[in-house]
Design a protein around this motif. Sequence first.
Motif, mmCIF file in Angstrom:
data_model
loop_
_atom_site.group_PDB
_atom_site.id
_atom_site.type_symbol
_atom_site.label_atom_id
_atom_site.label_comp_id
_atom_site.label_asym_id
_atom_site.label_seq_id
_atom_site.Cartn_x
_atom_site.Cartn_y
_atom_site.Cartn_z
ATOM 1 N N LYS A 3 2.488 18.689 -34.300
ATOM 2 C CA LYS A 3 2.980 17.671 -33.373
ATOM 3 C C LYS A 3 2.468 16.305 -33.820
ATOM 4 O O LYS A 3 1.283 16.111 -34.008
ATOM 5 C CB LYS A 3 2.484 18.000 -31.961
ATOM 6 C CG LYS A 3 2.818 16.973 -30.934
ATOM 7 C CD LYS A 3 4.256 17.073 -30.528
ATOM 8 C CE LYS A 3 4.467 16.158 -29.337
ATOM 9 N NZ LYS A 3 5.685 15.480 -29.367
ATOM 10 N N HIS A 4 3.374 15.376 -34.062
ATOM 11 C CA HIS A 4 3.028 14.026 -34.497
ATOM 12 C C HIS A 4 3.679 13.008 -33.573
ATOM 13 O O HIS A 4 4.761 13.245 -33.057
ATOM 14 C CB HIS A 4 3.571 13.726 -35.901
ATOM 15 C CG HIS A 4 2.931 14.477 -37.000
ATOM 16 N ND1 HIS A 4 1.671 14.210 -37.449
ATOM 17 C CD2 HIS A 4 3.389 15.502 -37.760
ATOM 18 C CE1 HIS A 4 1.377 15.026 -38.439
ATOM 19 N NE2 HIS A 4 2.405 15.825 -38.643
ATOM 20 N N THR A 5 3.015 11.882 -33.396
ATOM 21 C CA THR A 5 3.674 10.705 -32.866
ATOM 22 C C THR A 5 4.179 9.962 -34.088
ATOM 23 O O THR A 5 3.432 9.729 -35.034
ATOM 24 C CB THR A 5 2.700 9.821 -32.065
ATOM 25 O OG1 THR A 5 2.243 10.554 -30.942
ATOM 26 C CG2 THR A 5 3.363 8.538 -31.620
ATOM 27 N N ILE A 6 5.441 9.623 -34.091
ATOM 28 C CA ILE A 6 6.029 8.944 -35.232
ATOM 29 C C ILE A 6 6.216 7.483 -34.858
ATOM 30 O O ILE A 6 6.895 7.161 -33.890
ATOM 31 C CB ILE A 6 7.367 9.600 -35.628
ATOM 32 C CG1 ILE A 6 7.119 11.075 -35.968
ATOM 33 C CG2 ILE A 6 7.991 8.853 -36.792
ATOM 34 C CD1 ILE A 6 8.364 11.886 -36.127
ATOM 35 N N ARG A 7 5.582 6.597 -35.617
ATOM 36 C CA ARG A 7 5.591 5.163 -35.329
ATOM 37 C C ARG A 7 6.418 4.446 -36.380
ATOM 38 O O ARG A 7 6.189 4.602 -37.573
ATOM 39 C CB ARG A 7 4.152 4.662 -35.334
ATOM 40 C CG ARG A 7 4.002 3.194 -35.054
ATOM 41 C CD ARG A 7 2.575 2.863 -34.728
ATOM 42 N NE ARG A 7 2.261 3.491 -33.450
ATOM 43 C CZ ARG A 7 1.032 3.815 -33.069
ATOM 44 N NH1 ARG A 7 0.010 3.592 -33.853
ATOM 45 N NH2 ARG A 7 0.837 4.363 -31.894
ATOM 46 N N VAL A 8 7.382 3.652 -35.938
ATOM 47 C CA VAL A 8 8.206 2.847 -36.838
ATOM 48 C C VAL A 8 7.849 1.383 -36.591
ATOM 49 O O VAL A 8 7.922 0.900 -35.461
ATOM 50 C CB VAL A 8 9.712 3.100 -36.604
ATOM 51 C CG1 VAL A 8 10.544 2.192 -37.489
ATOM 52 C CG2 VAL A 8 10.052 4.562 -36.857
#
Length: 100
Positions: A3-8
């Motif tokens: 599980k990752h938080t994906i930051r753009v």
Amino acid sequence: MKKHTIRVVTRGADGEIRIRDYDSPEDLLKRHTQVGVDDCCTDLSVRGLPVLKGLIGPIPEAPGIVRYESPEVFETLTREWSTAKPARRRTRTQRPEAAQ
């Protein structure tokens, strides 16, 4: 996959840095086009994550956070990082012992 938080991270028309977080790769792929899969990063936590058209990444940022950046943001932040002066450390020299 973990599980990752994906930051753009991109830059808005006004020049401000814009950060948008996604909870899953599926949410991310609703707004960005996948052109491949990362299979060569030395950080194994990001292997298998999508490579996106027009973004640099995936870049491991912190435990549980993966980052993608626009090329302009990547270049700017890299330039700032490379020109930042590191904190100066004081070296202590030993005092010569008093003459006897």
